[in-house]
Each structure stands twice: as C-alpha cells, then as structure tokens.
Scaffold this active site. Sequence first.
Site, PDB file in Angstrom:
ATOM      1  N   SER A 132       0.784  -1.466   0.024  1.00 39.32           N
ATOM      2  CA  SER A 132       0.123   0.183   0.061  1.00 39.32           C
ATOM      3  C   SER A 132       0.850   1.071   0.103  1.00 39.32           C
ATOM      4  CB  SER A 132      -0.779   0.026   1.206  1.00 39.32           C
ATOM      5  OG  SER A 132      -1.574  -1.114   1.626  1.00 39.32           O
ATOM      6  N   SER A 266      -7.212  18.272 -18.799  1.00 40.50           N
ATOM      7  CA  SER A 266      -8.756  17.442 -18.316  1.00 40.50           C
ATOM      8  C   SER A 266      -9.677  18.023 -17.431  1.00 40.50           C
ATOM      9  CB  SER A 266      -8.100  16.061 -17.824  1.00 40.50           C
ATOM     10  OG  SER A 266      -7.758  16.202 -16.321  1.00 40.50           O
ATOM     11  N   CYS A 273      -5.041   7.765  -5.633  1.00 45.97           N
ATOM     12  CA  CYS A 273      -3.552   7.956  -5.243  1.00 45.97           C
ATOM     13  C   CYS A 273      -3.199   9.303  -4.982  1.00 45.97           C
ATOM     14  CB  CYS A 273      -2.771   7.077  -6.078  1.00 45.97           C
ATOM     15  SG  CYS A 273      -2.675   5.272  -5.619  1.00 45.97           S
ATOM     16  N   ARG A 343     -13.222   6.016  -7.208  1.00 45.24           N
ATOM     17  CA  ARG A 343     -12.480   6.934  -6.226  1.00 45.24           C
ATOM     18  C   ARG A 343     -11.941   8.301  -6.652  1.00 45.24           C
ATOM     19  NH1 ARG A 343      -9.043   2.377  -3.530  1.00 45.24           N
ATOM     20  NH2 ARG A 343      -8.664   1.910  -5.405  1.00 45.24           N
TER      21      ARG A 343
HETATM   22  C1  UDX Z   1      -1.327   6.603 -10.516  1.00 45.00           C
HETATM   23  C2  UDX Z   1       0.058   6.465 -10.917  1.00 45.00           C
HETATM   24  O1  UDX Z   1       0.236   6.484 -12.315  1.00 45.00           O
HETATM   25  C3  UDX Z   1       0.643   5.149 -10.712  1.00 45.00           C
HETATM   26  O2  UDX Z   1       1.859   4.951 -10.925  1.00 45.00           O
HETATM   27  C4  UDX Z   1       0.340   4.914  -9.241  1.00 45.00           C
HETATM   28  O3  UDX Z   1       0.624   3.515  -8.910  1.00 45.00           O
HETATM   29  C5  UDX Z   1      -1.204   4.998  -8.887  1.00 45.00           C
HETATM   30  O4  UDX Z   1      -1.376   6.464  -8.994  1.00 45.00           O
HETATM   31  P1  UDX Z   1      -3.975   5.948 -11.324  1.00 45.00           P
HETATM   32  O5  UDX Z   1      -4.275   6.680 -10.555  1.00 45.00           O
HETATM   33  O6  UDX Z   1      -4.191   4.503 -11.506  1.00 45.00           O
HETATM   34  O7  UDX Z   1      -2.235   5.817 -11.170  1.00 45.00           O
HETATM   35  O8  UDX Z   1      -3.874   6.572 -12.987  1.00 45.00           O
HETATM   36  P2  UDX Z   1      -3.257   7.525 -13.844  1.00 45.00           P
HETATM   37  O9  UDX Z   1      -3.088   7.282 -15.075  1.00 45.00           O
HETATM   38  O10 UDX Z   1      -2.061   8.272 -13.319  1.00 45.00           O
HETATM   39  O11 UDX Z   1      -4.315   8.825 -13.837  1.00 45.00           O
HETATM   40  C6  UDX Z   1      -4.672   9.767 -12.640  1.00 45.00           C
HETATM   41  C7  UDX Z   1      -5.748  10.727 -12.992  1.00 45.00           C
HETATM   42  O12 UDX Z   1      -5.053  11.638 -13.583  1.00 45.00           O
HETATM   43  C8  UDX Z   1      -6.726  10.320 -13.849  1.00 45.00           C
HETATM   44  O13 UDX Z   1      -7.817  10.956 -13.365  1.00 45.00           O
HETATM   45  C9  UDX Z   1      -6.241  10.882 -15.299  1.00 45.00           C
HETATM   46  O14 UDX Z   1      -7.386  10.971 -16.159  1.00 45.00           O
HETATM   47  C10 UDX Z   1      -5.493  11.958 -14.989  1.00 45.00           C
HETATM   48  N1  UDX Z   1      -4.882  12.495 -16.113  1.00 45.00           N
HETATM   49  C11 UDX Z   1      -3.703  11.815 -16.491  1.00 45.00           C
HETATM   50  C12 UDX Z   1      -5.267  13.620 -16.661  1.00 45.00           C
HETATM   51  O15 UDX Z   1      -6.152  14.125 -16.522  1.00 45.00           O
HETATM   52  N2  UDX Z   1      -3.973  13.981 -17.832  1.00 45.00           N
HETATM   53  C13 UDX Z   1      -3.086  13.049 -18.028  1.00 45.00           C
HETATM   54  O16 UDX Z   1      -2.530  13.711 -19.057  1.00 45.00           O
HETATM   55  C14 UDX Z   1      -3.067  11.755 -17.249  1.00 45.00           C
HETATM   56  P1  ADP Z   2      -6.334  -0.440  -3.045  1.00 43.58           P
HETATM   57  O1  ADP Z   2      -6.751   0.413  -4.217  1.00 43.58           O
HETATM   58  O2  ADP Z   2      -5.251   0.311  -2.293  1.00 43.58           O
HETATM   59  O3  ADP Z   2      -5.762  -2.149  -3.485  1.00 43.58           O
HETATM   60  P2  ADP Z   2      -8.828  -1.040  -2.168  1.00 43.58           P
HETATM   61  O4  ADP Z   2      -9.833  -0.411  -1.331  1.00 43.58           O
HETATM   62  O5  ADP Z   2      -9.189  -1.378  -3.368  1.00 43.58           O
HETATM   63  O6  ADP Z   2      -7.495  -0.455  -1.926  1.00 43.58           O
HETATM   64  O7  ADP Z   2      -8.576  -2.551  -1.393  1.00 43.58           O
HETATM   65  C1  ADP Z   2      -8.115  -2.647  -0.035  1.00 43.58           C
HETATM   66  C2  ADP Z   2      -8.853  -4.005   0.472  1.00 43.58           C
HETATM   67  O8  ADP Z   2      -8.248  -4.379   1.872  1.00 43.58           O
HETATM   68  C3  ADP Z   2     -10.299  -4.030   0.719  1.00 43.58           C
HETATM   69  O9  ADP Z   2     -11.150  -4.857  -0.206  1.00 43.58           O
HETATM   70  C4  ADP Z   2     -10.428  -4.200   2.047  1.00 43.58           C
HETATM   71  O10 ADP Z   2     -11.654  -4.981   2.499  1.00 43.58           O
HETATM   72  C5  ADP Z   2      -9.246  -4.836   2.626  1.00 43.58           C
HETATM   73  N1  ADP Z   2      -8.881  -4.941   3.930  1.00 43.58           N
HETATM   74  C6  ADP Z   2      -8.544  -3.841   4.654  1.00 43.58           C
HETATM   75  N2  ADP Z   2      -8.436  -4.045   6.019  1.00 43.58           N
HETATM   76  C7  ADP Z   2      -8.112  -5.461   6.108  1.00 43.58           C
HETATM   77  C8  ADP Z   2      -7.558  -6.513   7.254  1.00 43.58           C
HETATM   78  N3  ADP Z   2      -7.363  -6.021   8.166  1.00 43.58           N
HETATM   79  N4  ADP Z   2      -7.787  -7.769   6.593  1.00 43.58           N
HETATM   80  C9  ADP Z   2      -8.094  -8.098   5.531  1.00 43.58           C
HETATM   81  N5  ADP Z   2      -8.337  -7.290   4.364  1.00 43.58           N
HETATM   82  C10 ADP Z   2      -8.494  -5.987   4.738  1.00 43.58           C
END
Ligand code: UDX
Ligand code: ADP
Length: 458
Positions: A132, A266, A273, A343
């Site tokens: 994480s 955008s 993240c 999210r």
């Molecule tokens: C991001 C990081 O890229 C990845 O390395 C990390 O592990 C998790 O966070 P993610 O959030 O899945 O990944 O998607 P990403 O492609 O980074 O896009 C994030 C946001 O930025 C999206 O809403 C996307 O639409 C937006 N974005 C991205 C733009 O608006 N313009 C761009 O040029 C690129």
């Molecule tokens: P990510 O994008 O970081 O993978 P998510 O919210 O999609 O985050 O996934 C995290 C998962 O971890 C959820 O499905 C949640 O139910 C699980 N989780 C949280 N705490 C525990 C725990 N103590 N034991 C097992 N699973 C857990």
Amino acid sequence: MKINSICCIGAGYVGGPTMAVIAQKCPHIKVTVVDLNESRIADWNDANLENLPVYEPGLDAVVAEARGRNLFFSTDVDKAIDEAQMIFISVNTPTKNYGAGKGMAADLKYIELCARQIARVSKQDKIVVEKSTLPVRTAEAIKNILDHTGNGVQFQILSNPEFLAEGTAVQDLHNPDRVLIGGEDKDAIKSLVDIYANWVPAEKILTTNVWSSELSKLTANAFLAQRVSSINAISELCEKTGADVSEVSKAIGMDVRIGSKFLKASVGFGGSCFQKDILNLVYIAKSYGLHEVADYWEQVVIMNDHQKNRFSRNIVQTLYNTISGKKITLLGWAFKKDTNDTRESAAINIAQNLIAEQAKIAVYDPKVSEKQIKEDLISLDENQLKLIQVNQDPYEACHNSHAIAVLTEWDEFNTYDWQKIYNNMLKPAFIFDGRNLLDKKQMTKIGFTYIAVGSSNL
Ligand code: UDX
Ligand code: ADP
C-alpha cells in the site's frame, strides 16, 4: 529464504491484479489473497470472469490461467498468514477524516490492524512487504508492532511500492518501468528480487533503503499529478487567449527534457492515489516545519479542485446562468477510462455542483454500476438523489438533454452516432468535452455548440 508461499492481505485494485500476475509468472509459488470483505472474495472466485470485482483489460485471462492452480482467494486471513513465508500488506490507506491530520494524513488503522494480526498469528519467521502507499517511516512503525507483540519470531520489513496505473495494470505489471524494493536485510531483499526476476529484467529491479523507497512512491505520484495540474492551469489561460491546449501540449512535449506523457488537460485528476499521496507529502513536510515545501505541493491539489469547479461553473454560465430543471448528461463516471474505479473521480464533484444548481442529471458509464454511482453521492439528501438517473444506454441518457458533459475518455464515446444524439437533444445542443476526446470539427458540423477544456470559443 526461497519463497514458495505468499499471502496478500487486501484483495483490492492493487492486491488483486498484482498477486494474479505474480501467480501467473511464478507457478511454483502458492499465492493466497485474503480480504475481510466476503462479497469481494466471492467475486474474485466467481466462475464468470466478467464478475471479477476489478475491471482491468487482460486481467480475466491472467486470473483464468492461475486461479485454482497456484492463485487462491479466501477470507481465512489467519490461515493464509500462518502458511505464508512472505506477506504483502495491500489494504486501503484512506485520508484521515477525524482527529489530528484530518483531511491530510493517511489513516493507518487498517495497516496497524494487519500488523497486529500478523504478529498474533505467526509462528515462524516471515518477510512482511508494504505494498500500500504509505507515509515515510511506516515500515518502522510496522516493525515496532511486530517485534513487540509477536511470538518471538523474526520479521523483516520491505517496502515494495506499486506503480501500476489502473486501466493498464496488467501491462504495467508485465512490463514495469522499474520494480522498487526498499529494505535493510540483504537476504529478505534477495528473496523478493528473486520473485520479480522470474519475469522482470535484473536492471529494472532497483533496491534502496526503506525510506527512499517509501518516499519515491509519494514523489512519483506528486510529480505526475503536478504535470496534470500544470497543463490544467495552462488550459484556463488557453481558453482566455485563443491558444489551444492540445497544441501547446504537443509543442512542449516534443522537448525530450519535458516528454509527452501526462500532459493531457482534463476535467481534473482523480483516482485513489494522487490527492491522497500529495496530501500525505504536505502533511509530512508540515510536520517537519517545512512550510514552503508543503505549500508548493498543496498547490497541485488546489489547482485540481479549481479545475473541477470551473468546469461545472462554465456549464452553468453557458446555459444562460441557470440549469435548474434542465437535463444534463454525464458521459463517464470512472476517474479514467478502462477501469470501474470511481474513487475521487472528477465526475462526483461535478455532479454535486450541478445538482446544487437543481439540474437533472443522467449518467452513463460503460463499466460503473448504478449502485456505485449512488454510493458516491451518499452526501446528497433524498430530494437531490431524485435528480439523478443512471442509464444503461448512452442514447437514452442523452435523449432530451440540454447538454452533454464528457467526463471520462472512454474510447467508445467516439464511436457513437452523434447525429442521432444531436437530433434527440434540445437546441441549442451543448457538448462540454472535459477530455478533449471528440472531434471538434465533426461536432460543430453536426450543429453542436462544442466547448472543450483548454480551447477558446472566441
Ligand atoms: C497513478 C500512478 O500513475 C501510478 O503509477 C500509481 O501506482 C497509482 O496512481 P492511477 O491513479 O491508476 O495511477 O492513474 P493515472 O493514469 O495516473 O491517472 C490519474 C488521473 O490523472 C486520472 O484521473 C487521469 O484521467 C488523470 N490524467 C492523467 C489527466 O487528467 N491527464 C493526463 O495527462 C494523465
Ligand atoms: P487499493 O486500491 O489500495 O487496492 P482497495 O480499497 O481497493 O485499495 O482494497 C483494499 C482492500 O483491503 C479492501 O478490499 C479491504 O476490505 C481490505 N482490507 C482492509 N483491511 C483489511 C484487513 N485487516 N484484513 C483483510 N483485508 C483488509
């Protein structure tokens, strides 16, 4: 330690795909993914691969190959911990919504619960891997809990941040730009390096100290988000000056020092993240008294909020300063294409703003369920919720609309019969393209008033 049994706690967007690929590439390792959420685990075990809880192109094939062979999904967390030599922690770390650091610091309660559970259950030495995204120095906290509450067994802690992006997760896992492993203990590091070495070239596996690894993850996301906020800031200037942000992006991106990726203006970035990690960085900087550093990074989030808000404000202003009772169609709800994850999606913020103006909202997204959309709008009251309709068919969603807002860059939006959509809309028919996705010339020729982020209608 030669690893032949792995457990991953958390079967979410990170844990699920990452473990599926490890299992696919390492048939000699038993990989068990556990989660407290029973319905999530049931979905991972569903015979119909269309029901996997995470939508990612190519993931169904990976799961089909490994599941039941050496990849297992279970709710029996204790058993999986007990059996594993290496435990990945991949639980959620949301931004704290209470107490000190509210709205900024990461809430580590799920991580702490995991650490305590690992300590309680383990009877043999184990390697614990942080997957994480976490604030810097979390590894130290985990180690502290494990060493002081365990049964006297030895734990080695590694940081192995995940860099996959949703929508391209399988590709990113198969061909990562780099794999980063932070740790102190050489043998533990080697055990994890050996797993990735099954498919990742050695020169792409980077080892560092544990704090550099934790901080690199936050920094990578902060830099990426900063690029998006930078180009979004320029998009507003483009709209005022008659410049076109796509042309500006192309022109600056051809400079190899800048590079062409992550320069798409955008409606604002979303995802679990970017915002969380920057706020984390801001919080850490503040806690060390580094106020200039904190302010510098916080501006990336402030700019992103501004971009989302000005998009909805522009809709209201363009529709003659009132959208009360008008139907507005939102195409796309996911935070980016090729994922069902919503999210922090800009769509949530924009829908809330439009509903506050009493608009009627129709939503269509190819992969997001009605249930999820309603959950995302939980803060609305009953009367406001009545203003939302979710359609399974994009043409129905657009029928009798005053305006369409394109919020996610799904490829399929470009394949629609836009003439038919136009014919069934109220006139003048507006498109607000938050992704610069559609063909401006074609839309204008059909008769739409087409307004795209970062290009002026002067
Ligand atoms: C991001 C990081 O890229 C990845 O390395 C990390 O592990 C998790 O966070 P993610 O959030 O899945 O990944 O998607 P990403 O492609 O980074 O896009 C994030 C946001 O930025 C999206 O809403 C996307 O639409 C937006 N974005 C991205 C733009 O608006 N313009 C761009 O040029 C690129
Ligand atoms: P990510 O994008 O970081 O993978 P998510 O919210 O999609 O985050 O996934 C995290 C998962 O971890 C959820 O499905 C949640 O139910 C699980 N989780 C949280 N705490 C525990 C725990 N103590 N034991 C097992 N699973 C857990």
